[in-house]
Design a protein around this motif. Structure first.
Motif, PDB file in Angstrom:
ATOM      1  N   GLN A   8      13.767  -1.058  11.650  1.00  0.00           N
ATOM      2  CA  GLN A   8      14.447  -1.549  10.462  1.00  0.00           C
ATOM      3  C   GLN A   8      13.971  -2.939  10.056  1.00  0.00           C
ATOM      4  O   GLN A   8      13.880  -3.257   8.872  1.00  0.00           O
ATOM      5  N   ARG A   9      13.629  -3.762  11.021  1.00  0.00           N
ATOM      6  CA  ARG A   9      13.202  -5.113  10.660  1.00  0.00           C
ATOM      7  C   ARG A   9      11.892  -5.100   9.882  1.00  0.00           C
ATOM      8  O   ARG A   9      11.652  -5.948   9.028  1.00  0.00           O
ATOM      9  N   TYR A  10      11.039  -4.088  10.154  1.00  0.00           N
ATOM     10  CA  TYR A  10       9.795  -3.990   9.397  1.00  0.00           C
ATOM     11  C   TYR A  10      10.045  -3.440   8.005  1.00  0.00           C
ATOM     12  O   TYR A  10       9.430  -3.875   7.034  1.00  0.00           O
ATOM     13  N   ILE A  11      10.971  -2.492   7.906  1.00  0.00           N
ATOM     14  CA  ILE A  11      11.323  -1.971   6.594  1.00  0.00           C
ATOM     15  C   ILE A  11      11.913  -3.083   5.732  1.00  0.00           C
ATOM     16  O   ILE A  11      11.577  -3.230   4.551  1.00  0.00           O
ATOM     17  N   SER A  12      12.781  -3.896   6.320  1.00  0.00           N
ATOM     18  CA  SER A  12      13.393  -5.000   5.580  1.00  0.00           C
ATOM     19  C   SER A  12      12.349  -6.044   5.186  1.00  0.00           C
ATOM     20  O   SER A  12      12.378  -6.591   4.079  1.00  0.00           O
ATOM     21  N   TYR A  13      11.398  -6.298   6.088  1.00  0.00           N
ATOM     22  CA  TYR A  13      10.401  -7.340   5.845  1.00  0.00           C
ATOM     23  C   TYR A  13       9.392  -6.924   4.783  1.00  0.00           C
ATOM     24  O   TYR A  13       9.113  -7.658   3.839  1.00  0.00           O
ATOM     25  N   TYR A  14       8.839  -5.711   4.947  1.00  0.00           N
ATOM     26  CA  TYR A  14       7.799  -5.267   4.031  1.00  0.00           C
ATOM     27  C   TYR A  14       8.342  -4.613   2.771  1.00  0.00           C
ATOM     28  O   TYR A  14       7.678  -4.575   1.746  1.00  0.00           O
ATOM     29  N   GLY A  15       9.556  -4.065   2.844  1.00  0.00           N
ATOM     30  CA  GLY A  15      10.061  -3.278   1.729  1.00  0.00           C
ATOM     31  C   GLY A  15      11.189  -3.908   0.965  1.00  0.00           C
ATOM     32  O   GLY A  15      12.002  -3.203   0.367  1.00  0.00           O
TER      33      GLY A  15
ATOM     34  N   GLY B 164       2.363  -2.777  -0.200  1.00  0.00           N
ATOM     35  CA  GLY B 164       1.968  -1.714  -1.108  1.00  0.00           C
ATOM     36  C   GLY B 164       2.304  -0.336  -0.567  1.00  0.00           C
ATOM     37  O   GLY B 164       2.767   0.544  -1.312  1.00  0.00           O
ATOM     38  N   ILE B 165       2.098  -0.135   0.736  1.00  0.00           N
ATOM     39  CA  ILE B 165       2.422   1.153   1.343  1.00  0.00           C
ATOM     40  C   ILE B 165       3.917   1.418   1.281  1.00  0.00           C
ATOM     41  O   ILE B 165       4.358   2.536   0.968  1.00  0.00           O
ATOM     42  N   TRP B 166       4.749   0.398   1.582  1.00  0.00           N
ATOM     43  CA  TRP B 166       6.200   0.596   1.524  1.00  0.00           C
ATOM     44  C   TRP B 166       6.645   0.973   0.112  1.00  0.00           C
ATOM     45  O   TRP B 166       7.500   1.855  -0.079  1.00  0.00           O
ATOM     46  N   ALA B 167       6.088   0.301  -0.879  1.00  0.00           N
ATOM     47  CA  ALA B 167       6.439   0.645  -2.255  1.00  0.00           C
ATOM     48  C   ALA B 167       6.043   2.086  -2.555  1.00  0.00           C
ATOM     49  O   ALA B 167       6.786   2.826  -3.217  1.00  0.00           O
ATOM     50  N   TYR B 168       4.896   2.491  -2.066  1.00  0.00           N
ATOM     51  CA  TYR B 168       4.382   3.841  -2.321  1.00  0.00           C
ATOM     52  C   TYR B 168       5.262   4.898  -1.664  1.00  0.00           C
ATOM     53  O   TYR B 168       5.623   5.896  -2.294  1.00  0.00           O
ATOM     54  N   ILE B 169       5.607   4.704  -0.398  1.00  0.00           N
ATOM     55  CA  ILE B 169       6.409   5.723   0.281  1.00  0.00           C
ATOM     56  C   ILE B 169       7.825   5.782  -0.280  1.00  0.00           C
ATOM     57  O   ILE B 169       8.460   6.842  -0.280  1.00  0.00           O
TER      58      ILE B 169
END
Length: 277
Positions: A262-269, A149-154
């Motif tokens: 980047q791996r967290y951005i790819s995973y969560y976003g 949800g946070i990734w979608a928001y940002i």
């Protein structure tokens, strides 16, 4: 303009992530915000012992910032009853422009957040706060949903820097000497994004020399929320603050989006392109 309003409405009502029976989205009504405040009360006051003197009547954790915030909610759709009674976790999100209209950020009472923002006029800041999950839902998948949800928001609001307070339980920094010293020696922000506790409330985190810190035990002693922030690349500011109302020792966490792994951005976003403004 009409298309922009439509996109904003679509985002405000969209489900931002699902895992099993759990889903995450923003609050859509006053009833849902009130239910989230009740969840916060159950965690912060009933479970963790925060003091009730400054609260309005009723079993809700509420303050003046709630009206300016967006409220990210995790629902268990398998629970019976109306939807707002299925909330099992929440995060409070305060965008820079909303904070300015409301007279500031919650963190301003503890840390010099405004000075950091003033140094970066080209960035859009987001304050994260009031994170809590009911005990029976404190699992990896619930945390993953909140981050989705946070990734979608940002992504939607083009946030450049996330920041906010994170806490140790209790009001004695020395009780967390090794963990706080670990943060002071190994996890400090760069000069570019440094934030200091306000002078009248400043307490040092540097309570042990580096050679006395057992890195493994110090890291294990960190609260789960702080561990999660550090895992994605966050750093902490200068000094801690004792919050007697919430019975905590607070540190300030700063997460420039460009520095998140980047791996967290790819995973969560993975699907956040759907919400790009």
């Amino acid at each position: 303009m009409a298309a922009s309003r439509s996109l904003e409405t679509d985002f405000a009502t969209a489900v931002l992530g699902r895992i099993g029976t759990l889903q995450v989205r923003l609050a859509r009504s006053e009833a849902e915000i009130a239910a989230a405040q009740e969840v916060r009360y159950r965690v912060f006051y009933d479970e963790l012992g925060a003091r009730r003197s400054s609260l309005p009547s009723g079993r809700r954790d509420a303050d003046r910032f709630d009206a300016a915030c967006d409220h990210l909610l995790v629902f268990d759709t398998a629970l019976a009853g109306p939807e707002h009674r299925r909330i099992v976790g929440t995060y409070r999100l305060l965008r820079q422009e909303k904070a300015f209209a409301a007279g500031g950020f919650y963190s301003d009472g503890e840390f010099e957040f405004g000075k950091l923002i003033a140094r970066h006029p080209g960035q859009r800041f987001l304050e994260l706060g009031r994170s809590c999950v009911l005990p029976e839902y404190r699992s990896k998948r619930t945390i993953e949903l909140l981050w989705q949800g946070i990734w979608a928001y940002i992504s939607h609001y083009r946030i450049g820097v996330m920041a906010g307070c994170a806490s140790f339980h209790g009001t004695v920094p020395a009780a967390h000497a090794e963990a706080l010293s670990y943060l002071a020696h190994y996890c400090r922000t760069s000069a570019e994004f440094d934030v200091r506790a306000v002078a009248e409330r400043y307490r040092s985190m540097d309570l042990m020399p580096t050679e006395a810190i057992n890195v493994r035990s110090a890291a294990m002693a960190l609260p789960p929320l702080i561990k999660g922030y550090l895992r994605v690349g966050a750093k902490v500011g200068d000094g801690c603050v004792v919050d007697h109302e919430f019975d905590t020792v607070d540190v300030f966490v700063v997460m420039p989006v460009r520095e998140i792994g980047q791996r967290y951005i790819s995973y969560y976003g993975g699907e956040t392109h759907r919400f790009a403004a």
